[in-house]
Design a protein around this motif. Structure first.
Motif, PDB file in Angstrom:
ATOM      1  N   ILE A  80      -5.842  22.741  -3.529  1.00 21.22           N
ATOM      2  CA  ILE A  80      -5.253  21.702  -4.361  1.00 21.22           C
ATOM      3  C   ILE A  80      -5.141  20.431  -3.521  1.00 21.22           C
ATOM      4  CG2 ILE A  80      -3.248  21.006  -5.733  1.00 21.22           C
ATOM      5  CD1 ILE A  80      -4.710  23.410  -6.901  1.00 21.22           C
ATOM      6  N   ALA A  81      -5.645  19.333  -4.045  1.00 23.43           N
ATOM      7  CA  ALA A  81      -5.571  18.037  -3.361  1.00 23.43           C
ATOM      8  C   ALA A  81      -5.092  16.998  -4.365  1.00 23.43           C
ATOM      9  CB  ALA A  81      -6.927  17.649  -2.781  1.00 23.43           C
ATOM     10  N   GLU A  82      -4.698  15.850  -3.888  1.00 25.50           N
ATOM     11  CA  GLU A  82      -4.224  14.778  -4.762  1.00 25.50           C
ATOM     12  C   GLU A  82      -4.949  13.480  -4.455  1.00 25.50           C
ATOM     13  OE1 GLU A  82      -0.156  13.916  -5.415  1.00 25.50           O
ATOM     14  OE2 GLU A  82       0.464  16.016  -5.396  1.00 25.50           O
ATOM     15  N   ALA A  83      -5.174  12.701  -5.499  1.00 26.79           N
ATOM     16  CA  ALA A  83      -5.669  11.333  -5.357  1.00 26.79           C
ATOM     17  C   ALA A  83      -4.645  10.419  -6.019  1.00 26.79           C
ATOM     18  CB  ALA A  83      -7.031  11.178  -6.026  1.00 26.79           C
ATOM     19  N   HIS A  84      -4.146   9.456  -5.286  1.00 21.42           N
ATOM     20  CA  HIS A  84      -3.193   8.489  -5.838  1.00 21.42           C
ATOM     21  C   HIS A  84      -3.922   7.165  -6.023  1.00 21.42           C
ATOM     22  CE1 HIS A  84       0.226  10.876  -3.670  1.00 21.42           C
ATOM     23  NE2 HIS A  84      -0.331  11.553  -4.656  1.00 21.42           N
ATOM     24  N   ILE A  85      -4.126   6.776  -7.257  1.00 23.82           N
ATOM     25  CA  ILE A  85      -4.864   5.550  -7.563  1.00 23.82           C
ATOM     26  C   ILE A  85      -3.918   4.575  -8.246  1.00 23.82           C
ATOM     27  CG2 ILE A  85      -6.895   4.554  -8.668  1.00 23.82           C
ATOM     28  CD1 ILE A  85      -7.547   6.777  -6.640  1.00 23.82           C
ATOM     29  N   THR A  86      -3.748   3.411  -7.672  1.00 23.84           N
ATOM     30  CA  THR A  86      -2.936   2.366  -8.285  1.00 23.84           C
ATOM     31  C   THR A  86      -3.714   1.061  -8.189  1.00 23.84           C
ATOM     32  OG1 THR A  86      -0.946   3.485  -7.483  1.00 23.84           O
ATOM     33  CG2 THR A  86      -0.684   1.239  -8.283  1.00 23.84           C
ATOM     34  N   LEU A  87      -4.085   0.523  -9.325  1.00 23.52           N
ATOM     35  CA  LEU A  87      -4.781  -0.770  -9.366  1.00 23.52           C
ATOM     36  C   LEU A  87      -3.944  -1.729 -10.192  1.00 23.52           C
ATOM     37  CD1 LEU A  87      -8.503   0.267  -9.941  1.00 23.52           C
ATOM     38  CD2 LEU A  87      -7.636  -1.067  -8.026  1.00 23.52           C
ATOM     39  N   PHE A  88      -3.629  -2.884  -9.635  1.00 22.15           N
ATOM     40  CA  PHE A  88      -2.791  -3.848 -10.350  1.00 22.15           C
ATOM     41  C   PHE A  88      -3.002  -5.233  -9.748  1.00 22.15           C
ATOM     42  CE2 PHE A  88      -0.449  -1.944  -6.881  1.00 22.15           C
ATOM     43  CZ  PHE A  88       0.066  -3.039  -6.195  1.00 22.15           C
ATOM     44  N   PRO A  89      -2.810  -6.283 -10.576  1.00 20.59           N
ATOM     45  CA  PRO A  89      -2.839  -7.631 -10.010  1.00 20.59           C
ATOM     46  C   PRO A  89      -1.524  -7.882  -9.280  1.00 20.59           C
ATOM     47  CG  PRO A  89      -2.354  -7.747 -12.349  1.00 20.59           C
ATOM     48  CD  PRO A  89      -2.605  -6.293 -12.027  1.00 20.59           C
ATOM     49  N   ARG A  90      -1.600  -8.461  -8.127  1.00 20.38           N
ATOM     50  CA  ARG A  90      -0.382  -8.744  -7.376  1.00 20.38           C
ATOM     51  C   ARG A  90       0.484  -9.757  -8.118  1.00 20.38           C
ATOM     52  NH1 ARG A  90      -1.661  -9.607  -0.966  1.00 20.38           N
ATOM     53  NH2 ARG A  90      -1.801  -7.400  -0.388  1.00 20.38           N
ATOM     54  N   ALA A  91       1.765  -9.470  -8.164  1.00 18.51           N
ATOM     55  CA  ALA A  91       2.709 -10.451  -8.697  1.00 18.51           C
ATOM     56  C   ALA A  91       2.966 -11.498  -7.614  1.00 18.51           C
ATOM     57  CB  ALA A  91       4.019  -9.767  -9.088  1.00 18.51           C
ATOM     58  N   GLU A  92       3.327 -12.693  -8.050  1.00 19.46           N
ATOM     59  CA  GLU A  92       3.595 -13.770  -7.095  1.00 19.46           C
ATOM     60  C   GLU A  92       4.759 -13.377  -6.181  1.00 19.46           C
ATOM     61  OE1 GLU A  92       5.015 -18.474  -7.030  1.00 19.46           O
ATOM     62  OE2 GLU A  92       4.710 -17.410  -8.933  1.00 19.46           O
ATOM     63  N   ARG A  93       4.562 -13.578  -4.908  1.00 24.96           N
ATOM     64  CA  ARG A  93       5.636 -13.314  -3.952  1.00 24.96           C
ATOM     65  C   ARG A  93       6.450 -14.585  -3.778  1.00 24.96           C
ATOM     66  NH1 ARG A  93       3.208  -9.694   0.996  1.00 24.96           N
ATOM     67  NH2 ARG A  93       2.002  -8.230  -0.266  1.00 24.96           N
ATOM     68  N   ARG A  94       7.704 -14.499  -4.120  1.00 20.97           N
ATOM     69  CA  ARG A  94       8.568 -15.669  -3.979  1.00 20.97           C
ATOM     70  C   ARG A  94       9.008 -15.779  -2.529  1.00 20.97           C
ATOM     71  NH1 ARG A  94       9.767 -17.757  -8.770  1.00 20.97           N
ATOM     72  NH2 ARG A  94       9.472 -16.471 -10.618  1.00 20.97           N
ATOM     73  N   PRO A  95       8.964 -16.991  -1.969  1.00 18.87           N
ATOM     74  CA  PRO A  95       9.364 -17.133  -0.561  1.00 18.87           C
ATOM     75  C   PRO A  95      10.830 -16.791  -0.369  1.00 18.87           C
ATOM     76  CG  PRO A  95       9.045 -19.278  -1.589  1.00 18.87           C
ATOM     77  CD  PRO A  95       8.557 -18.263  -2.559  1.00 18.87           C
ATOM     78  N   HIS A  96      11.133 -16.157   0.750  1.00 22.28           N
ATOM     79  CA  HIS A  96      12.512 -15.789   1.051  1.00 22.28           C
ATOM     80  C   HIS A  96      13.330 -16.974   1.526  1.00 22.28           C
ATOM     81  CE1 HIS A  96      11.742 -11.527   0.587  1.00 22.28           C
ATOM     82  NE2 HIS A  96      10.720 -11.616   1.375  1.00 22.28           N
ATOM     83  N   GLY A  97      12.648 -17.989   1.982  1.00 27.18           N
ATOM     84  CA  GLY A  97      13.366 -19.128   2.574  1.00 27.18           C
ATOM     85  C   GLY A  97      13.699 -18.851   4.037  1.00 27.18           C
ATOM     86  N   LEU A  98      14.060 -19.875   4.718  1.00 24.18           N
ATOM     87  CA  LEU A  98      14.398 -19.720   6.128  1.00 24.18           C
ATOM     88  C   LEU A  98      15.816 -19.171   6.280  1.00 24.18           C
ATOM     89  CD1 LEU A  98      12.978 -23.122   7.438  1.00 24.18           C
ATOM     90  CD2 LEU A  98      11.986 -20.857   7.745  1.00 24.18           C
ATOM     91  N   PRO A  99      16.022 -18.338   7.301  1.00 20.41           N
ATOM     92  CA  PRO A  99      17.387 -17.842   7.522  1.00 20.41           C
ATOM     93  C   PRO A  99      18.329 -18.993   7.908  1.00 20.41           C
ATOM     94  CG  PRO A  99      15.958 -17.233   9.355  1.00 20.41           C
ATOM     95  CD  PRO A  99      15.072 -17.830   8.289  1.00 20.41           C
ATOM     96  N   SER A 100      19.528 -18.919   7.394  1.00 20.21           N
ATOM     97  CA  SER A 100      20.496 -19.970   7.724  1.00 20.21           C
ATOM     98  C   SER A 100      21.182 -19.638   9.035  1.00 20.21           C
ATOM     99  CB  SER A 100      21.540 -20.094   6.603  1.00 20.21           C
ATOM    100  OG  SER A 100      22.189 -18.872   6.421  1.00 20.21           O
TER     101      SER A 100
END
Length: 200
Positions: free
Chosen positions: A178-198
């Motif tokens: 028994i083996a597994e294949a994990h397939i996930t295909l998706f368009p990347r969502a926009e990564r929002r910037p974290h901003g600079l640490p204060s």
């Protein structure tokens, strides 16, 4: 031939399935065939009465069914319904349906991640041929929607001959596991910037 699959859209069925014990029970029935509630309880790590309840819930929504009795027929046997299933968000999903789909998809992804982690932990104990055949990879693609849809179909077609639901075990080569294949295909969502640490 691509595996015939049932498309899930009933939120009650998806909520019933989005439970770790029930997914584990389905995996046990798929991998080893018919079983009693006591059989699956031992594998899943729950009591036979809890396993019996989960099996009845899976049967209610069409994921398992009674199997023909064996011996004196006093034990209730269960089997997984052979038809596979697929769940995928759709643009016109109602909120209740979308919520149930998201919960089930996240549960499946969590279980897949746990299965991969177990495989990694066991990697050094695998024979060399299985280590060489294994792949843990992530690919970043530049692709349009039509190409990605075609890629999904091609991957599905490649995997179909090896699908556990349809491959005759007597025709599999010696040493097949028994083996597994994990397939996930998706368009990347926009990564929002974290901003600079204060500063503090």
């Amino acid at each position: 031939m691509t595996e015939e699959r049932r498309t899930l859209s009933d939120p009650r069925a998806m909520r019933a399935l989005a439970h770790p014990a029930r997914l584990a029970i389905l995996n046990r029935l798929q991998e080893e065939g018919v079983a009693t509630a006591t059989d699956v309880a031992e594998v899943v790590g729950i009591t036979p009465s809890a396993a019996s309840y989960h099996l009845r819930m899976l049967a209610k929504y069409g994921f398992v069914e009674d199997a023909p009795p064996r011996g004196d027929g006093r034990e209730r046997l269960w089997r997984r319904i052979s038809k596979g299933w697929v769940v995928s968000p759709e643009a016109d999903d109602q909120p209740e349906v979308r919520e149930a789909k998201n919960a089930l998809i996240k549960m499946i992804r969590d279980e897949s991640g746990a299965e991969a982690a177990r495989a990694l932990d066991n990697y050094e104990r695998e024979p060399p041929e299985w280590r060489e055949a294994s792949l843990f990879a992530r690919s970043v693609l530049l692709i349009d929607a039509a190409e990605m849809k075609e890629l999904v179909k091609r991957i599905d077609d490649l995997l179909a001959p090896y699908a556990l639901n349809h491959r005759d075990r007597s025709e599999a080569p010696p040493g097949a596991r028994i083996a597994e294949a994990h397939i996930t295909l998706f368009p990347r969502a926009e990564r929002r910037p974290h901003g600079l640490p204060s500063g503090s």
